[in-house]
Design an enzyme around this catalytic site. Structure first.
Site, PDB file in Angstrom:
ATOM      1  N   GLY A  92      92.091 -55.925  58.090  1.00  0.00           N
ATOM      2  CA  GLY A  92      91.165 -56.937  58.588  1.00  0.00           C
ATOM      3  C   GLY A  92      89.760 -56.433  58.808  1.00  0.00           C
ATOM      4  O   GLY A  92      88.821 -57.220  58.918  1.00  0.00           O
ATOM      5  N   ARG A  93      89.608 -55.118  58.894  1.00  0.00           N
ATOM      6  CA  ARG A  93      88.259 -54.550  59.054  1.00  0.00           C
ATOM      7  C   ARG A  93      88.156 -53.218  58.312  1.00  0.00           C
ATOM      8  O   ARG A  93      87.395 -52.346  58.690  1.00  0.00           O
ATOM      9  CB  ARG A  93      87.911 -54.375  60.527  1.00  0.00           C
ATOM     10  CG  ARG A  93      88.841 -53.436  61.292  1.00  0.00           C
ATOM     11  CD  ARG A  93      88.474 -53.406  62.764  1.00  0.00           C
ATOM     12  NE  ARG A  93      89.337 -52.493  63.494  1.00  0.00           N
ATOM     13  CZ  ARG A  93      89.056 -51.214  63.713  1.00  0.00           C
ATOM     14  NH1 ARG A  93      87.944 -50.691  63.241  1.00  0.00           N
ATOM     15  NH2 ARG A  93      89.881 -50.453  64.400  1.00  0.00           N
ATOM     16  N   ASP A 252     103.103 -51.452  61.707  1.00  0.00           N
ATOM     17  CA  ASP A 252     101.954 -51.436  60.803  1.00  0.00           C
ATOM     18  C   ASP A 252     101.059 -50.229  61.046  1.00  0.00           C
ATOM     19  O   ASP A 252     100.136 -49.983  60.253  1.00  0.00           O
ATOM     20  CB  ASP A 252     101.145 -52.735  60.919  1.00  0.00           C
ATOM     21  CG  ASP A 252     100.726 -53.040  62.346  1.00  0.00           C
ATOM     22  OD1 ASP A 252     101.621 -53.328  63.161  1.00  0.00           O
ATOM     23  OD2 ASP A 252      99.522 -52.989  62.647  1.00  0.00           O
ATOM     24  N   ASN A 253     101.320 -49.482  62.114  1.00  0.00           N
ATOM     25  CA  ASN A 253     100.571 -48.256  62.385  1.00  0.00           C
ATOM     26  C   ASN A 253     101.376 -47.012  62.057  1.00  0.00           C
ATOM     27  O   ASN A 253     101.021 -45.914  62.486  1.00  0.00           O
ATOM     28  CB  ASN A 253     100.150 -48.202  63.857  1.00  0.00           C
ATOM     29  CG  ASN A 253      99.131 -49.271  64.209  1.00  0.00           C
ATOM     30  OD1 ASN A 253      98.417 -49.763  63.344  1.00  0.00           O
ATOM     31  ND2 ASN A 253      99.061 -49.647  65.468  1.00  0.00           N
TER      32      ASN A 253
END
Length: 488
Positions: A92-93, A252-253
């Site tokens: 997203g970034r 997701d990490n």
């Protein structure tokens, strides 16, 4: 050393089928400028310090100029966040600018963080703030120097452009490097959207690039999962041994390569507290320091489920069953090194756990104690006052020290040899939250010299660095028990 224009790109992820990523042009800050460059990361790419002084360096790594071969894209993934499945996340970034083939043959993803919105921004601005950028920039090198697998940081860029979070903050960008940015959540996305062909494609992509020794094997997918379990066990053992809490171990990490990925609200232990929580959003303590091995296994089970179109349930269970023994073995191996032990004994675990109990009871500073232990005098008539003074009352430590002394004597340990060996594994400097906050505060005033100073210290954590002893001290009153936000 090659100029930027001679970087060679081999964008294997960009060649995967549609649906793995979205092609996105970066949205650079209009005034992006380099504020710090990591010389160790430059060398990994075959670049030298002179390359970072050229005007195009800020343009290229700030997203304003694409080098030949760059193909920016945002990777799609999902993930379990605080135990709840979120079906679509993605970069997203962040943008994968491209994959560089370095002169030594290594491959490095160049990931620009803070480069503007993507289809996965979920209404966000795609920006990063200065405080989180400084923290990630420093943390990757801090863990790498401690021997913990991690992403690295190439450079940090500053801007005067405001970014709006809880308050108005200063924007910044980071270029992160890793052999791959594929996550557990990348596999979860394709599994839970019922795209088994893409699960298989992703697995083959990762195996070809990072597990070539199992390519072509009939059981390669089961072997792949077994190796991910092993790498993850080794990673978490490293975290626990150096007193590092990740803070937000969502799937997701979690890196498929067993790297420390996505530095958000992390923290190193000050006083030894097994239940330490550094993330103020973690109200239930799900990701507390002592919960990290359990959470890692839970996350691996989520990955195993995502691979069930490629492996059997029995193969998944067998691989998961190997996690705890592997973690225990890696953790005790690291702790033996920290204690200066050269042999393996049945009572090693008890020796370590009993020490931890004493440290927790007396709120002993984790890093400072082990650094001081490097000078333990094993002669029977020496009290080792510099160590026993960490404990109140000291009698408990005296009893433990007698056991430790007997153990050293049993394996014929020589103090001077052991001291030198321990100096190489027990750091003097770790990236304490108060040290990072001090660097952030100065950076927010426009002074990035402190960032470079801290980078130099944590990149060589076992050295003495005369004149920098204050950075190895226990936190000042204002810096005790700092917690960090997920907001970035």
């Amino acid at each position: 050393m090659a100029p930027l224009e001679q970087l060679v790109f081999d964008n294997t992820y960009a060649r995967l089928p549609p649906g793995f990523a979205a092609r996105v042009a970066p949205a650079p800050f209009p005034d992006a400028h380099v504020v710090s460059v990591n010389p160790a990361a430059l060398r990994l790419l075959g670049l030298d310090a002179e390359a970072a002084t050229r005007p195009e360096f800020a343009r290229v790594f700030g997203g304003g100029q694409l080098l030949p071969g760059m193909e920016p894209l945002a990777m799609v993934y999902a993930g379990h966040q605080f135990g709840v499945y979120v079906p679509r996340l993605g970069d997203g970034r962040a943008l994968l600018l491209g994959e560089v083939r370095a002169p030594d043959g290594a491959k490095w993803d160049l990931h620009l963080k803070g480069g503007g919105p993507t289809p996965f921004s979920r209404g966000g601005d795609g920006r990063a703030v200065l405080r989180s950028t400084v923290r990630e920039y420093l943390a990757g090198e801090a863990l790498h120097a401690l021997g913990i697998p991690t992403t690295r940081a190439l450079c940090m860029l500053g801007s005067r452009t405001p970014v709006y979070r809880e308050d108005v903050e200063t924007g910044a960008m980071l270029v992160r490097m890793a052999p791959s940015h594929v996550r557990f959540g990348t596999f979860e996305f394709f599994h839970h959207t019922e795209q088994p062909a893409h699960v298989a494609t992703l697995a083959e992509h990762v195996i070809a690039g990072h597990f070539p020794h199992i390519m072509g094997q009939e059981r390669r997918h089961a072997r792949f999962f077994e190796e991910v379990v092993e790498r993850t066990a080794r990673l978490i053992a490293g975290w626990q041994a150096v007193g590092f809490e990740h803070g937000v171990m969502n799937t997701d990490n979690m890196s498929i390569l067993g790297l420390t990925l996505d530095y958000g609200p992390y923290g190193f232990l000050d006083d030894f507290d097994p239940g330490f929580v550094c993330n103020h959003s973690d109200h239930q303590g799900r990701y507390a320091f002592d919960q990290q091995p359990r959470v890692a296994l839970w996350n691996l089970a989520c990955l195993g489920e995502a691979l069930l179109t490629l492996i059997t349930e029995d193969e998944a269970r067998a691989a998961l069953g190997a996690f705890q023994p592997a973690f225990a073995a890696h953790f005790l191996a690291r702790m033996r090194e920290k204690l200066g032990l050269s042999e393996t004994r049945d009572d090693d675990r008890a020796l370590v756990e009993d020490l931890f109990g004493l440290m927790a009871g007396s709120h002993v500073d984790y890093t400072r104690f082990f650094r001081a232990l490097n000078r333990f005098d094993s002669k029977p008539d020496v009290r080792n006052d510099a160590l026993r003074d960490h404990f109140l009352p000291p009698e408990g430590f005296d009893a433990w020290a007698a056991r430790y002394r007997a153990r050293l004597d049993a394996e014929g340990s020589v103090d001077t040899v052991r001291h030198a060996r321990m100096d190489r594994v027990n750091p003097k400097y770790v990236l304490r939250n108060w040290v990072a906050q001090q660097a952030i505060a100065r950076a927010q005033e426009g002074d990035f010299a402190e960032v470079d100073r801290v980078l130099a210290l944590v990149s060589a954590p076992f050295e003495e660095h005369p004149g920098s002893e204050a950075y190895a001290a226990s936190p000042p009153t204002w810096g005790r028990h700092l917690v960090v936000s997920c907001s970035s």
